[in-house]
Design a protein around this motif. Structure first.
Motif, mmCIF file in Angstrom:
data_model
loop_
_atom_site.group_PDB
_atom_site.id
_atom_site.type_symbol
_atom_site.label_atom_id
_atom_site.label_comp_id
_atom_site.label_asym_id
_atom_site.label_seq_id
_atom_site.Cartn_x
_atom_site.Cartn_y
_atom_site.Cartn_z
ATOM 1 N N UNK A 21 0.203 -8.585 10.290
ATOM 2 C CA UNK A 21 1.209 -8.159 11.532
ATOM 3 C C UNK A 21 0.483 -8.288 12.566
ATOM 4 N N UNK A 22 -0.612 -7.901 12.243
ATOM 5 C CA UNK A 22 -1.140 -7.740 13.664
ATOM 6 C C UNK A 22 -1.454 -9.477 13.851
ATOM 7 N N UNK A 23 -2.495 -9.989 12.975
ATOM 8 C CA UNK A 23 -1.959 -12.138 13.336
ATOM 9 C C UNK A 23 -1.054 -12.313 13.842
ATOM 10 N N UNK A 24 0.082 -11.950 12.987
ATOM 11 C CA UNK A 24 1.520 -13.022 13.545
ATOM 12 C C UNK A 24 1.872 -12.126 15.322
ATOM 13 N N UNK A 25 1.497 -11.130 15.199
ATOM 14 C CA UNK A 25 1.907 -10.692 16.911
ATOM 15 C C UNK A 25 1.106 -9.734 17.506
ATOM 16 N N UNK A 26 -0.503 -10.426 17.779
ATOM 17 C CA UNK A 26 -1.641 -10.193 18.458
ATOM 18 C C UNK A 26 -1.915 -8.734 19.445
ATOM 19 N N UNK A 31 -4.767 -3.948 23.563
ATOM 20 C CA UNK A 31 -5.849 -2.479 22.628
ATOM 21 C C UNK A 31 -5.266 -2.739 21.364
ATOM 22 N N UNK A 32 -5.911 -1.494 20.411
ATOM 23 C CA UNK A 32 -5.631 -1.285 19.299
ATOM 24 C C UNK A 32 -4.692 0.234 19.413
ATOM 25 N N UNK A 33 -3.954 0.235 19.113
ATOM 26 C CA UNK A 33 -2.934 1.501 19.100
ATOM 27 C C UNK A 33 -3.771 2.710 18.360
ATOM 28 N N UNK A 34 -3.302 3.771 19.435
ATOM 29 C CA UNK A 34 -3.759 5.221 18.801
ATOM 30 C C UNK A 34 -3.347 5.891 17.186
ATOM 31 N N UNK A 35 -2.471 4.825 17.260
ATOM 32 C CA UNK A 35 -1.291 5.674 15.630
ATOM 33 C C UNK A 35 -0.234 4.893 15.396
ATOM 34 N N UNK A 45 8.847 -2.459 22.265
ATOM 35 C CA UNK A 45 9.273 -3.250 23.215
ATOM 36 C C UNK A 45 9.513 -3.707 24.158
ATOM 37 N N UNK A 46 10.186 -4.478 25.262
ATOM 38 C CA UNK A 46 11.034 -5.279 25.377
ATOM 39 C C UNK A 46 9.829 -6.809 25.308
ATOM 40 N N UNK A 47 9.002 -6.755 26.023
ATOM 41 C CA UNK A 47 8.194 -7.392 26.315
ATOM 42 C C UNK A 47 7.506 -8.216 25.265
ATOM 43 N N UNK A 48 7.356 -7.642 23.804
ATOM 44 C CA UNK A 48 6.943 -7.666 22.684
ATOM 45 C C UNK A 48 7.772 -8.049 22.004
ATOM 46 N N UNK A 676 -1.547 -16.193 26.751
ATOM 47 C CA UNK A 676 -0.546 -15.535 26.698
ATOM 48 C C UNK A 676 -1.209 -14.330 25.894
ATOM 49 N N UNK A 677 -0.271 -12.986 25.317
ATOM 50 C CA UNK A 677 -0.968 -12.355 23.732
ATOM 51 C C UNK A 677 -1.053 -12.967 23.026
ATOM 52 N N UNK A 678 0.215 -14.051 22.980
ATOM 53 C CA UNK A 678 0.679 -14.581 21.225
ATOM 54 C C UNK A 678 -0.034 -15.968 20.992
ATOM 55 N N UNK A 679 -1.307 -16.169 21.905
ATOM 56 C CA UNK A 679 -2.244 -17.484 21.477
ATOM 57 C C UNK A 679 -3.833 -16.692 21.835
ATOM 58 N N UNK A 680 -3.650 -15.250 21.894
ATOM 59 C CA UNK A 680 -5.446 -14.886 21.148
ATOM 60 C C UNK A 680 -5.800 -14.571 20.173
#
Length: 787
Positions: A21-26, A31-35, A45-48, A676-680
């Motif tokens: 999941x993290x690889x497909x949507x970096x 940053x790493x979510x807390x939970x 979220x709309x942007x994600x 962009x975030x997905x190019x990370x």
């Protein structure tokens, strides 16, 4: 398994599934979510959601549309119903895409056969799912009773007020038999209109005089007939929408319209021989290097000013293009690339100008293949679109080169996608073929200018030699795929030559790229007349004088041409050098404001009598000396313009020689392209660490919600707390620690005691993997947590 929320679904995933999941949507992991609750909120979220949809291909979006169609307002979709809508596509392809949507978090299981969808999809995705309009009930629920009365009459329904009227009409359209009979009764012109709206991908159309008749018998046009029977619903005075039920009925066995489970393959073309492609690309690479050097030299000779709004003015761009012998779009492209590569920069003084940087001198001294790789690498990653230079912005102002208006964050991604199509489909491709593949791979990234941008980027790649005849060169393919293009290009470029061919007409031919030292000497003693595979220089009196001013003597120049020329040095060149060397320095100019002196009184008398020198205000103070109130530099320039060969001298009477120092801006590193975030790109260690951190944080957050009642200061036994902490440190067990924080409040957290002593507790927080130190006098209580 049934999950109540997306957070619960994420909790049920394995670490490997979380990493995917993290690889497909970096953007979810940085940053790493807390939970998991925070992760679910971020994924909703709309942007994600928009960013995730932007990376889906056409078939993924079609499957998602099928889920949205069967989901309804509760956002729960039945897998079987969605697959029935996609029955024209292979079953295994549909299942694979459904599983991938679950992996991406754009759907998640809620029971055995149900998938839940994020509610944000309705805001981010197309308003018209699969190109279908909204249900009839949603379209007419706000209409007045009087406006719906003619529709009820045309459908042979009883006249009832709202909202009963909406319910009756909706039930009628939901009856397939009744709706089919209504469509069969449509006039042919009306059916043609409905079919255009049902199959065109947009259920909204424009009609003149959108007005529903008050009586079904007054429907005198196809459009009014459709309006009075509810087959079209007016949105305003000129716009109508086709209800979803009508669109589905017209589409029949293809409710989603044509589906595209397979990427369109470009038509096969006759391949061009690889050596021809590479040869053409290598020749263009050399031409780009020459053009770039000419542009930057022109900037150094007469630095263009920086516009107040930033960038390079239109007139200055035109002047530089003429000086380098290129058209304005090519000049804009090469200047943008040079700026990106750190070879061109603006000065930092009060009146800034554009100047080559000191890195330009280093660049010129490096081998041609390395110079090209630096330019091409800057182009491939730069977040700028040089083709925008000269267009008009939203304020109808011309977009200037090197300005902020040329920046587009999506440029590197689209450039990479375009070139990768050529990697996967070798051979000449048409622009339409490339656009067709890109349109399937990322349809949401199309936009109004996508086709134009693809054409512009292919033109830029051809200018740089990355492409030839819409085919990647060998070194261009290495650049696109992340390899090293230098070895491939080095094998295609001719070796630098160490000689020239002097002609009787005072031209000098360089039969190939010159060695750096020879190239610099030729630039000093001759002017470039034409460039290409063989550069042609011309020796002129001005170029010889330039070399003499730089400290070369006549004998030095004679020796240079004799040693470097493979052809005999013609007498015309020998005479020119001897004549210029004899005359050079016959006049000496120094500061008085300025003075002229010469051992030849006749020469001074000639200058004094020359009307062209009248503006210098010369007067004789001795037989061999003239003085002027004009500055030295202007005196020298005027005398040279009049055909004399003066030389400057210093206060001791020695000649002032030397090549004028090149003006340079401070060096700066090449600019990095924003991503962009997905190019990370997240490496495996980060993915594994993020998955573990989210799981630990979620455990701590859930434990915090089950925290015991905090003991207030003064209510606990400090001795008991100390004993519990000491035992927990020996057992490496976790405890609920209540302590007084810096603000005087009581806070609790789960910690693992490491040591207790000297008035302090050292403990580890498993959630953050950090060690904390607590003063024991601030500890209120300690409670062992169940293992």
């Amino acid at each position: 398994m049934s999950t109540a929320s997306l957070a619960d679904h994420y909790r049920a995933l394995t670490d490997e599934q979380l990493e995917r999941l993290f690889a497909a949507r970096p953007d979810l992991a940085v940053p790493v979510p807390s939970d998991f609750s925070v992760l679910a909120q971020r994924a909703h979220s709309r942007m994600s959601v928009a960013r995730a949809l932007d990376h889906l291909d056409r078939f993924h979006l079609e499957v998602l549309d099928a889920l949205r169609l069967v989901a309804g307002p509760n956002h729960r979709a039945d897998r079987k119903e969605a697959m029935d809508l996609l029955r024209s596509a292979p079953d295994f392809s549909v299942r694979r895409v459904l599983d991938h949507l679950v992996t991406l978090g754009l759907a998640w299981p809620d029971g055995e056969t149900t998938l839940r969808l994020p509610s944000m999809l309705d805001e981010v995705a197309s308003r018209y799912t699969a190109g279908l309009g909204r249900p009839i009930a949603a379209l007419i629920q706000d209409e007045r009773t009087d406006d719906l009365t003619p529709v009820l009459a045309a459908l042979h329904l009883p006249s009832v007020p709202q909202p009963e009227a909406t319910a009756l009409i909706s039930d009628a359209f939901g009856d397939p038999v009744r709706l089919t009979a209504l469509l069969d009764a449509c006039p042919p012109e009306a059916i043609a209109l409905l079919e255009r709206l049902a199959g065109g991908g947009n259920p909204v159309g424009a009609l003149r005089d959108v007005r529903r008749p008050t009586d079904p018998n007054d429907a005198d046009t196809p459009g009014r007939w459709l309006l009075v029977h509810g087959l079209l619903v007016p949105l305003d005075a000129s716009t109508v929408e086709l209800p979803r039920e009508v669109g589905l009925a017209l589409r029949g066995d293809a409710p989603l319209g044509p589906v595209h489970p397979v990427e369109p393959a470009p038509a096969a073309a006759t391949p061009v021989a690889k050596d021809r492609i590479d040869g053409a690309g290598a020749g263009q690479a050399l031409e780009v290097l020459r053009q770039t050097a000419s542009l930057l030299d022109a900037c150094a000779d007469d630095p263009p000013p920086v516009l107040k709004a930033g960038g390079l003015g239109v007139r200055e761009l035109r002047r530089l293009a003429r000086a380098a012998g290129v058209d304005e779009p090519t000049a804009a492209l090469l200047l943008e690339i040079a700026h990106e590569a750190g070879l061109l920069a603006r000065t930092s003084d009060a009146d800034p100008t554009w100047l080559p940087t000191s890195s330009f001198d280093v660049w010129q001294a490096t081998p041609a293949e390395r110079r090209w790789a630096q330019l091409a690498g800057a182009w491939s990653s730069m977040a700028r679109m040089p083709a925008l230079v000269g267009t008009r912005d939203e304020r109808d102002r011309a977009v200037a080169a090197l300005s902020a208006e040329v920046t587009r964050s999506a440029a590197p991604t689209l450039r990479s996608q375009t070139l990768h199509v050529l990697v996967e489909y070798p051979g000449p491709l048409s622009e339409a073929d490339i656009v067709g593949v890109l349109d399937w791979r990322a349809p949401r990234r199309g936009g109004r200018r996508r086709d134009e941008v693809v054409s512009e980027q292919l033109g830029e790649a051809t200018t740089l030699g990355v492409l030839a005849q819409t085919t990647l060169t060998t070194f261009g393919k290495a650049l696109v795929t992340g390899g090293d293009p230098i070895p491939a290009l080095a094998g295609l470029l001719p070796d630098p030559v160490d000689h020239v061919l002097v002609q009787a007409d005072l031209t000098v031919v360089a039969p190939g790229p010159l060695e750096p030292a020879l190239s610099a000497e030729m630039a000093l003693v001759a002017d470039v007349e034409s460039a290409g595979g063989a550069t042609v220089y011309r020796v002129t009196p001005e170029s010889v004088r330039r070399a003499l001013d730089a400290g070369r003597s006549g004998s030095d120049l004679q020796s240079f041409f004799s040693a470097r020329s493979r052809t005999p040095v013609p007498q015309s060149l020998t005479y020119l050098i001897d004549d210029m060397a004899r005359r050079h320095g016959g006049l000496r100019v120094g500061a008085a404001s300025a003075y002229l002196r010469s051992d030849d009184p006749t020469l001074l008398a000639t200058v004094l009598a020359d009307r062209r020198c009248a503006d210098l205000g010369l007067r004789r103070i001795a037989d061999t000396v003239l003085v002027s109130s004009t500055a030295v530099n202007r005196v020298i320039e005027t005398l040279r313009a009049c055909g004399y060969v003066p030389a400057a001298e210093d206060a001791s009477g020695g000649l002032v020689l030397g090549w004028p120092e090149a003006r340079r801006a401070p060096a700066r590193p090449p600019r990095g392209a924003p991503r962009g975030a997905n190019e990370i790109s997240l490496d495996q260690d980060y993915l594994a660490g993020a998955a573990a951190a989210v799981r630990r944080g979620d455990e701590a957050a859930r434990a915090a919600r089950r925290a015991p009642v905090l003991t207030q200061p003064g209510e606990a036994d400090p001795g008991a707390a100390l004993s519990i902490l000491q035992q927990a440190a020996r057992d490496r067990a976790r405890v609920w620690l209540s302590y007084v924080d810096a603000h005087g409040g009581v806070t609790a957290r789960i910690v693992r005691p490491v040591s207790v002593g000297a008035g302090y507790l050292r403990a580890e927080d498993d959630r953050t993997e950090t060690e904390h130190t607590f003063a024991l006098h601030r500890v209120v209580s300690a409670i062992r947590t169940p293992d």
